[in-house]
Design an enzyme around this catalytic site. Structure first.
Site, PDB file in Angstrom:
ATOM      1  N   MET A  88       0.860  -1.230   0.174  1.00  0.00           N
ATOM      2  CA  MET A  88      -0.048  -0.003  -0.075  1.00  0.00           C
ATOM      3  C   MET A  88       0.754   1.239   0.041  1.00  0.00           C
ATOM      4  O   MET A  88       0.707   2.197  -0.714  1.00  0.00           O
ATOM      5  CB  MET A  88      -0.990   0.104   1.144  1.00  0.00           C
ATOM      6  CG  MET A  88      -1.952  -1.194   1.216  1.00  0.00           C
ATOM      7  SD  MET A  88      -2.832  -1.138  -0.255  1.00  0.00           S
ATOM      8  CE  MET A  88      -4.035   0.151  -0.107  1.00  0.00           C
TER       9      MET A  88
ATOM     10  N   ASP B  95      10.727   3.137   5.958  1.00  0.00           N
ATOM     11  CA  ASP B  95      10.639   1.763   6.015  1.00  0.00           C
ATOM     12  C   ASP B  95      12.005   1.257   6.487  1.00  0.00           C
ATOM     13  O   ASP B  95      12.764   1.873   6.705  1.00  0.00           O
ATOM     14  CB  ASP B  95      10.213   1.104   4.940  1.00  0.00           C
ATOM     15  CG  ASP B  95       9.342  -0.268   5.041  1.00  0.00           C
ATOM     16  OD1 ASP B  95       9.771  -0.978   5.947  1.00  0.00           O
ATOM     17  OD2 ASP B  95       8.394  -0.622   4.626  1.00  0.00           O
TER      18      ASP B  95
ATOM     19  N   GLU C 151      -0.711  -4.469   9.577  1.00  0.00           N
ATOM     20  CA  GLU C 151      -1.801  -4.317  10.467  1.00  0.00           C
ATOM     21  C   GLU C 151      -1.886  -4.860  11.654  1.00  0.00           C
ATOM     22  O   GLU C 151      -2.559  -6.130  11.928  1.00  0.00           O
ATOM     23  CB  GLU C 151      -3.123  -5.067   9.490  1.00  0.00           C
ATOM     24  CG  GLU C 151      -4.173  -4.791   9.972  1.00  0.00           C
ATOM     25  CD  GLU C 151      -5.047  -3.379   9.568  1.00  0.00           C
ATOM     26  OE1 GLU C 151      -4.101  -2.490   9.398  1.00  0.00           O
ATOM     27  OE2 GLU C 151      -6.187  -3.448   9.680  1.00  0.00           O
TER      28      GLU C 151
ATOM     29  N   SER D 194      -6.969  -1.427   7.343  1.00  0.00           N
ATOM     30  CA  SER D 194      -8.362  -1.821   6.871  1.00  0.00           C
ATOM     31  C   SER D 194      -9.219  -2.344   7.881  1.00  0.00           C
ATOM     32  O   SER D 194     -10.266  -2.576   7.801  1.00  0.00           O
ATOM     33  CB  SER D 194      -7.925  -2.877   5.872  1.00  0.00           C
ATOM     34  OG  SER D 194      -7.098  -3.888   6.248  1.00  0.00           O
TER      35      SER D 194
ATOM     36  N   HIS E 258      -8.427   5.178   4.016  1.00  0.00           N
ATOM     37  CA  HIS E 258      -8.511   3.839   3.368  1.00  0.00           C
ATOM     38  C   HIS E 258      -8.537   3.468   2.004  1.00  0.00           C
ATOM     39  O   HIS E 258      -9.601   3.720   1.231  1.00  0.00           O
ATOM     40  CB  HIS E 258      -9.738   2.733   3.930  1.00  0.00           C
ATOM     41  CG  HIS E 258      -9.627   1.497   3.760  1.00  0.00           C
ATOM     42  ND1 HIS E 258     -10.913   0.777   3.192  1.00  0.00           N
ATOM     43  CD2 HIS E 258      -8.870   0.445   3.824  1.00  0.00           C
ATOM     44  CE1 HIS E 258     -10.432  -0.417   2.793  1.00  0.00           C
ATOM     45  NE2 HIS E 258      -9.202  -0.693   3.480  1.00  0.00           N
TER      46      HIS E 258
ATOM     47  N   GLU F 280     -11.607   5.809   1.043  1.00  0.00           N
ATOM     48  CA  GLU F 280     -12.513   6.170   2.336  1.00  0.00           C
ATOM     49  C   GLU F 280     -11.835   6.977   3.243  1.00  0.00           C
ATOM     50  O   GLU F 280     -10.843   6.560   3.978  1.00  0.00           O
ATOM     51  CB  GLU F 280     -13.167   4.887   3.068  1.00  0.00           C
ATOM     52  CG  GLU F 280     -13.868   3.978   1.947  1.00  0.00           C
ATOM     53  CD  GLU F 280     -14.195   2.771   2.725  1.00  0.00           C
ATOM     54  OE1 GLU F 280     -15.362   2.236   2.457  1.00  0.00           O
ATOM     55  OE2 GLU F 280     -13.256   1.881   3.162  1.00  0.00           O
TER      56      GLU F 280
ATOM     57  N   ASN G  30     -15.893  -2.593   2.511  1.00  0.00           N
ATOM     58  CA  ASN G  30     -15.848  -3.884   2.935  1.00  0.00           C
ATOM     59  C   ASN G  30     -16.918  -4.600   3.588  1.00  0.00           C
ATOM     60  O   ASN G  30     -17.105  -5.560   3.540  1.00  0.00           O
ATOM     61  CB  ASN G  30     -14.397  -3.994   3.516  1.00  0.00           C
ATOM     62  CG  ASN G  30     -13.215  -3.998   2.680  1.00  0.00           C
ATOM     63  OD1 ASN G  30     -13.465  -4.139   1.500  1.00  0.00           O
ATOM     64  ND2 ASN G  30     -12.071  -3.946   3.338  1.00  0.00           N
TER      65      ASN G  30
END
Ligand code: NAI
Length: 666
Positions: A317, A337, A395, A422, A443, A455, A493
């Site tokens: 992502m 990262d 996540e 998510s 999102h 979103e 979702n």
């Protein structure tokens, strides 16, 4: 009304009509139609009139077409007929006015605007970015009903068929090549002066207008070939707009113009009453609403300037979001990262951007774009300059908590922060953010550079100003945002879950995987529900269902067999050739025997989706039903001709049946 079309009669007998419909664009409102009627009467009565020119008073708009709000409100075939009679009556009056007429075009000349222009003796157009000429009605579930299906083919022959079915919008030079436009004026040229010259030439018989006699004896074959092309594009779905447009063209061209126009009216009264027309018009409206995120922001909100953006996490992502920031803005972009993730991430960006450059989709060179990218593994001083940070790390709430604690120290207190989570509630993560009012969710959908939707999520502590700021960022990177509150699965979702769950239930009841997927493909979904499960990774919906306490034994068996999806683990529900893997069938937890028709499968799935949508509204996860429909059309490819699941439920009577009311104001 008289001011919409203003006639001035020049000494040499040229009538110049300047028109300007109140509003940003000229569209055919009742007032505009009445204004045209009046000016045509004035022209008829004008003494010594030798010819007339019509030109728009707006800087860059001839006529953008019919007024869709007006069309959407039409409630019966009879009402549609009345509207058509007004348009046709006026265009015929113009056509038969008895003196040569010239339409001087600059800016959009579309739909009912081009149909108007086609009733003139000739057309002249000034080239320019906004000068687009065409009949795009099929794209909003309609077809040209103001004479377009009859006058355009009679003017330019068979190429008109494709233009109408595809709703192509042509630049002036191409429209000139095809014979729609008789003369071109270069950008910046004096359109009115050139139109006057053309009018003089027509009057004196020296214009040399090309009006070849077209032979339409092959229209049946041409229509058959066009039908096949349409069905290829719609994957076999016979959508009313192109099908009825073809019928109007085919039948109408076999008759003289006046009869052809009557045939067109007959088919148009049919198309305008189809739910697909109203669904497509809704999609047009919700697209316009979200084209520019400003419409969703608080009135009067002035966004703080964005000068530098940062992304945490350079995985699937983070890379996707980076591509969209870099190609759509000039902001320096900082990405953080672990060291080993940085170079592979950059190489990935380079590959995707080079692919875009090959397709001429980039305004700059790939090197110029990548020169704005700065990679790091530390929270150095760069973060102090960031105006907005998007977090896209693993996540995992522990990882996220740690990240927010560190990030809060590294950025300024007015730096906006958005999580791309998510499934973790924004409100839950806000606990680790210093000044949580500047923290919300964004999102994105994967692959980010291909999916328009995002979103924007308002947690309990997220300020409205932050939501507006995130909407501003979404606009800058050319995303189509919807706004919602914290909810498992947010909007898209949550809505898609019944799509997958019901499909599996029907398979367990003895319907084949192929039949269930096919039912939804023929509804217009781009991917069947079972295949979608395989594509997203079978363990993803499985874990979600487990988390919600919903047992799904088939998924449990399939995941237990090491089948996480063809892409994810090389083994899933489908084989590489696209067929169902027979080894999956014994893993289906059969629950009985209930064969369902395609219609029943579609209605069953839609019913449960709409119930979720109603719940999102009741719990104020969204304030506006249109957010749900935008989410589904641009997040999962819900068929645009259906206007989104909530609008479709209104149009098919499902919302009244389920809840005794409609979601949209009718
Ligand atoms: P990923 O596993 O591909 O990438 C995560 C990246 O974060 C890794 O490169 C990892 O090294 C890095 N990372 C971990 N801790 C970090 C830290 N403290 N600082 C900086 N970087 C760190 O994961 P993916 O798929 O990109 O997901 C990221 C987020 O986006 C997750 O919250 C996920 O739920 C969400 N998401 C994922 C979607 C998808 O389709 N993959 C769709 C929408 C949201």
């Amino acid at each position: 009304m008289a001011d919409i079309f203003k006639l001035s009669l020049e000494k040499d007998g040229t009538g110049v009509v300047v028109f300007d419909v109140p509003g940003p664009m000229n569209t055919w409102t009742d007032a505009a139609l009445a204004g045209l009627a009046e000016v045509l009467e004035e022209l008829k009565a004008a003494k010594g009139l030798r010819g007339a020119i019509f030109i728009s008073g707006k800087p860059d708009n001839f006529f953008a077409g019919a007024n869709l709000q007006m069309i959407e409100k039409i409630e019966s075939g009879g009402e549609a007929r009345k509207v058509l009679d007004v348009f046709h009556g006026l265009f015929k009056k113009l056509q038969d006015i008895g003196v040569p007429t010239v339409a001087a075009v600059h800016g959009h000349c579309l739909g009912g605007g081009l149909e108007f222009a086609l009733a003139f003796t000739a057309r002249i157009a000034r080239e320019g970015k906004t000068t687009l000429i065409g009949l795009p009605e099929c794209n909003v579930g309609l077809f040209p009903g103001g004479g377009g299906t009859q006058r355009l083919p009679r003017l330019i022959g068979y190429p008109a068929i494709e233009l109408i079915l595809k709703g192509t919008m042509l630049p002036a030079a191409r429209a000139h090549q095809l014979g729609i436009i008789d003369r071109l004026v270069p950008a910046g040229g004096d359109l009115l002066a050139e139109a006057k010259k053309l009018l003089e030439e027509i009057i004196s018989g020296t214009a040399g207008l090309k009006r070849p006699a077209h032979d339409f004896s092959g229209i049946d074959q041409a229509a058959d070939a066009a039908r096949k092309e349409v069905l290829k594009a719609t994957r076999g779905r016979e959508l009313p707009a192109p099908m009825l447009a073809l019928a109007a063209i085919r039948d109408g061209l076999k008759a003289p113009l006046d009869e052809g126009l009557e045939i067109e009216k007959k088919y148009f009264t049919e198309v305008v009453m189809t739910p697909e027309a109203k669904g497509s018009i809704n999609t047009f409206f919700i697209k316009t609403l979200t084209d520019k995120p400003k419409a969703l922001m608080t009135k009067g909100f002035t966004p703080k300037p964005l000068r530098k953006v940062a992304i945490l996490g350079f995985g699937t992502m983070g890379r996707g979001i980076a591509i969209d920031v870099l190609r759509n803005t000039n902001f320096p972009l900082l990405v953080k990262d672990v060291p080993e993730a940085l170079e592979p991430g950059k190489a990935f960006l380079k590959k995707i951007l080079e692919g875009m450059a090959e397709k001429k989709r980039l305004k700059e060179s790939v090197d110029a774009i990548l020169s704005r990218l700065d990679l790091t593994s530390e929270y150095g001083s760069g973060f102090g300059e960031a105006d907005l940070v998007v977090e896209a790390v693993f996540e995992d709430i522990k990882v996220k908590d740690q990240v927010y604690k560190e990030l809060s120290k590294a950025v300024r207190e007015d730096c906006l922060i958005a999580s791309n989570t998510s499934s973790i509630p924004i409100t839950k993560m806000a606990g680790a953010v210093l000044k949580p009012e500047r923290f919300g969710g964004m999102h994105f959908f994967s692959p980010v550079w291909m999916m328009q939707l995002v979103e924007v999520i308002q947690g309990d502590k997220t300020s409205r100003e932050t939501v507006d700021g995130l909407l501003n960022f979404a606009g800058a990177i050319r995303k189509r945002p919807i706004v919602c509150r914290d909810n498992p699965g947010f909007v898209v979702n949550a809505m898609i879950l019944p799509y997958l769950v019901n499909a599996l239930k029907y398979v367990e009841e003895g319907n084949t995987i192929e039949a269930v997927d096919q039912a939804m493909l023929s509804f217009g979904m781009p991917v069947g529900p079972v295949r979608l499960t395989d594509e997203v990774g079978i363990d993803v919906p499985y874990k979600v269902l487990v988390g919600m306490g919903i047992p799904q034994n088939s998924l449990k068996n399939i995941v237990g067999d090491g089948r996480l999806g063809l892409k994810k683990s090389g083994k899933g529900i489908f084989l590489k050739d696209g067929s169902v893997d027979p080894a999956v069938l014994p893993l289906i937890a059969r629950s009985g025997e209930r064969k369902r028709s395609a219609g029943e499968i579609q209605e069953g799935i839609l019913t449960d989706m709409v119930k979720v949508g109603k719940d999102l509204l009741d719990r104020k996860i969204v304030d506006d039903v249109r957010m749900i429909d935008v989410g589904l059309v641009w997040g999962v490819g819900f068929p645009p001709d259906k206007g989104g699941p909530m609008r479709w439920a209104d149009l098919t009577g499902l919302s009244r049946k389920l809840f005794g009311k409609t979601f949209y104001r009718q």
